[in-house]
Scaffold this motif. Structure first.
Motif, short mmCIF file in Angstrom:
data_model
loop_
_atom_site.label_atom_id
_atom_site.label_comp_id
_atom_site.label_asym_id
_atom_site.label_seq_id
_atom_site.Cartn_x
_atom_site.Cartn_y
_atom_site.Cartn_z
N THR A 1 68.71 8.28 16.89
CA THR A 1 68.29 9.44 17.68
C THR A 1 69.16 10.66 17.38
O THR A 1 68.70 11.80 17.47
CB THR A 1 68.36 9.11 19.18
OG1 THR A 1 67.66 7.89 19.43
CG2 THR A 1 67.73 10.22 20.02
N THR A 2 70.42 10.44 17.01
CA THR A 2 71.30 11.56 16.63
C THR A 2 70.69 12.32 15.46
O THR A 2 70.66 13.56 15.46
CB THR A 2 72.69 11.05 16.24
OG1 THR A 2 73.25 10.29 17.30
CG2 THR A 2 73.62 12.22 15.94
N GLN A 3 70.18 11.59 14.47
CA GLN A 3 69.56 12.25 13.32
C GLN A 3 68.27 12.96 13.72
O GLN A 3 67.96 14.03 13.19
CB GLN A 3 69.25 11.22 12.22
CG GLN A 3 70.36 11.07 11.21
CD GLN A 3 69.83 10.70 9.84
OE1 GLN A 3 69.02 11.41 9.26
NE2 GLN A 3 70.30 9.57 9.33
N SER A 4 67.51 12.36 14.63
CA SER A 4 66.26 13.02 15.05
C SER A 4 66.57 14.34 15.74
O SER A 4 65.88 15.35 15.53
CB SER A 4 65.43 12.10 15.95
OG SER A 4 65.97 12.01 17.25
N SER A 5 67.61 14.36 16.57
CA SER A 5 67.99 15.62 17.23
C SER A 5 68.43 16.66 16.21
O SER A 5 68.09 17.84 16.32
CB SER A 5 69.10 15.37 18.26
OG SER A 5 70.34 15.05 17.64
N THR B 1 75.41 8.83 2.57
CA THR B 1 73.95 8.78 2.48
C THR B 1 73.36 10.05 3.08
O THR B 1 73.93 10.60 4.05
CB THR B 1 73.37 7.54 3.20
OG1 THR B 1 71.95 7.53 3.08
CG2 THR B 1 73.72 7.56 4.67
N ALA B 2 72.28 10.50 2.53
CA ALA B 2 71.67 11.73 3.03
C ALA B 2 71.03 11.50 4.39
O ALA B 2 70.47 10.43 4.65
CB ALA B 2 70.61 12.23 2.04
N PRO B 3 71.11 12.49 5.31
CA PRO B 3 70.46 12.37 6.61
C PRO B 3 68.95 12.61 6.46
O PRO B 3 68.39 13.58 6.96
CB PRO B 3 71.13 13.48 7.43
CG PRO B 3 71.50 14.51 6.41
CD PRO B 3 71.85 13.75 5.16
N TRP B 4 68.30 11.67 5.74
CA TRP B 4 66.91 11.87 5.35
C TRP B 4 65.97 11.92 6.56
O TRP B 4 64.94 12.61 6.52
CB TRP B 4 66.47 10.78 4.38
CG TRP B 4 66.44 9.39 4.97
CD1 TRP B 4 67.47 8.51 5.01
CD2 TRP B 4 65.34 8.76 5.61
NE1 TRP B 4 67.09 7.35 5.64
CE2 TRP B 4 65.78 7.47 6.01
CE3 TRP B 4 64.02 9.13 5.88
CZ2 TRP B 4 64.95 6.57 6.68
CZ3 TRP B 4 63.18 8.24 6.54
CH2 TRP B 4 63.64 6.97 6.93
N ILE B 5 66.31 11.23 7.63
CA ILE B 5 65.46 11.26 8.83
C ILE B 5 65.39 12.68 9.37
O ILE B 5 64.30 13.20 9.68
CB ILE B 5 66.00 10.29 9.91
CG1 ILE B 5 65.91 8.85 9.44
CG2 ILE B 5 65.23 10.47 11.22
CD1 ILE B 5 66.55 7.85 10.37
N ALA B 6 66.56 13.32 9.49
CA ALA B 6 66.60 14.69 10.00
C ALA B 6 65.83 15.63 9.10
O ALA B 6 65.06 16.48 9.57
CB ALA B 6 68.05 15.15 10.14
N VAL B 7 66.02 15.49 7.78
CA VAL B 7 65.36 16.38 6.82
C VAL B 7 63.84 16.20 6.86
O VAL B 7 63.09 17.18 6.90
CB VAL B 7 65.90 16.13 5.39
CG1 VAL B 7 65.10 16.93 4.37
CG2 VAL B 7 67.38 16.50 5.31
N VAL B 8 63.38 14.96 6.87
CA VAL B 8 61.94 14.70 6.87
C VAL B 8 61.31 15.15 8.18
O VAL B 8 60.21 15.73 8.19
CB VAL B 8 61.64 13.20 6.61
CG1 VAL B 8 60.15 12.91 6.76
CG2 VAL B 8 62.11 12.81 5.22
#
Length: 306
Positions: free
Chosen positions: A98-102, A148-155
């Motif tokens: 959820t941190t990445q989603s925010s 690792t790239a924060p791909w969740i946040a980017v996508v």
């Protein structure tokens, strides 16, 4: 006028609060596969929107959203973007990201700025470019620090940004357009649930509580959009933009303080960079809005004098 402003702010705060606290709802349904939960969200959203528009006598507007050159294609592309965004968001909450989603929803306004520049040729000021640069540095910091790239946040930021792009090209309101989008996605949702059912998965849950939560996916999706539509008609775009940060802020609070997700030094550096970027971006937007209002008043007075 003041009353309308107050109502608009209250509606926007309520909408963003529902969006921001929604991770707690999806966390309660972690035992449901993300794709099945998305399917329920589509179906029950369609039911809820259909009831709302039916009571308002506006169901015909949904058909109109498909009329016009390339309208169907734009609705289909918007549907694809929002389905991808919702699926990844649900999965990220269920799997402890959820941190990445925010972070993704914090980055989104800056992604939207870049899309506006590339697609519509909108001019960017130096400060806006600096904000985009800070966001890029934040992503690089997390990639280096975490390995690792924060791909969740980017996508999430990209899919929501392109969703906004396709929505901008539709000549219908947000509630009607979302109804058209979930209408296109509903058949796929039914097929997914039927496949799960044939595999022996209890698609409606194993108890009344789960079934109730699944049905609530409709109003949880629809109500904030209706509130947002209400607020958008009463507030300046700058105000809407600033209030929208309530959503990722509450998501961030859920991640760190409710779900106890890891939040180390690299996360802190990246988030501080993003917050600085958004602070500069917001100050610039406020200044531009103030200058625009001043110019409009001057033009109005000049017209009155003439």
């Amino acid at each position: 006028m003041a009353n309308g402003l107050t109502q608009g702010v209250a509606a926007m705060v309520a909408a963003c609060s529902i969006w921001g606290l929604s991770p707690m709802y999806y966390k309660l349904l972690s035992h449901i596969p993300a794709i099945d939960l998305l399917s329920h969200r589509m179906i029950w959203s369609l039911v809820f929107f259909g009831l709302v528009l039916g009571l308002q006598g506006r169901l015909r507007e949904v058909a109109h959203s498909f009329s016009g050159p390339s309208a169907f294609g734009r609705v289909a592309l918007a549907s694809l973007m929002i389905a991808s965004n919702w699926t990844l968001f649900i999965w990220s909450v269920q799997t402890g990201h959820t941190t990445q989603s925010s972070l993704g929803y914090y980055i989104y306004p800056l992604v939207a700025v870049v899309i506006g520049r590339l697609v519509f040729g909108e001019r960017l000021h130096k400060i806006q470019w600096a904000c985009v640069g800070l966001a890029a540095i934040a992503v690089c910091v997390l990639t280096f620090g975490l390995g690792t790239a924060p791909w969740i946040a980017v996508v999430l930021a990209l899919t929501f940004g392109f969703y906004g792009l396709f929505k901008k090209q539709l000549n219908v309101g947000p509630v009607v357009s979302v109804t058209a989008e979930v209408l296109l996605l509903a058949p796929f949702a039914v097929v997914i649930l039927l496949q799960s059912y044939h595999k022996g998965v209890p698609v409606f849950g194993e108890d009344v509580q789960t079934l109730t939560l699944l049905v609530l996916a409709g109003p949880i999706t629809a109500v904030p959009l209706i509130l947002f539509s209400f607020a958008a008609r009463r507030l300046a775009m700058t105000t809407l933009g600033l209030l929208q940060y309530i959503n990722p802020t509450l998501q961030f609070a859920c991640a760190v303080f409710v779900f106890s997700e890891p939040f180390g030094a690299w996360h802190l550096i990246a988030f501080v960079l993003i917050w600085c970027a958004l602070g500069l971006y917001s100050l610039t937007a406020l200044r531009q809005d103030k200058l625009r209002r001043k110019a409009d008043r001057a033009a109005s007075l000049s017209g009155t004098t003439l």
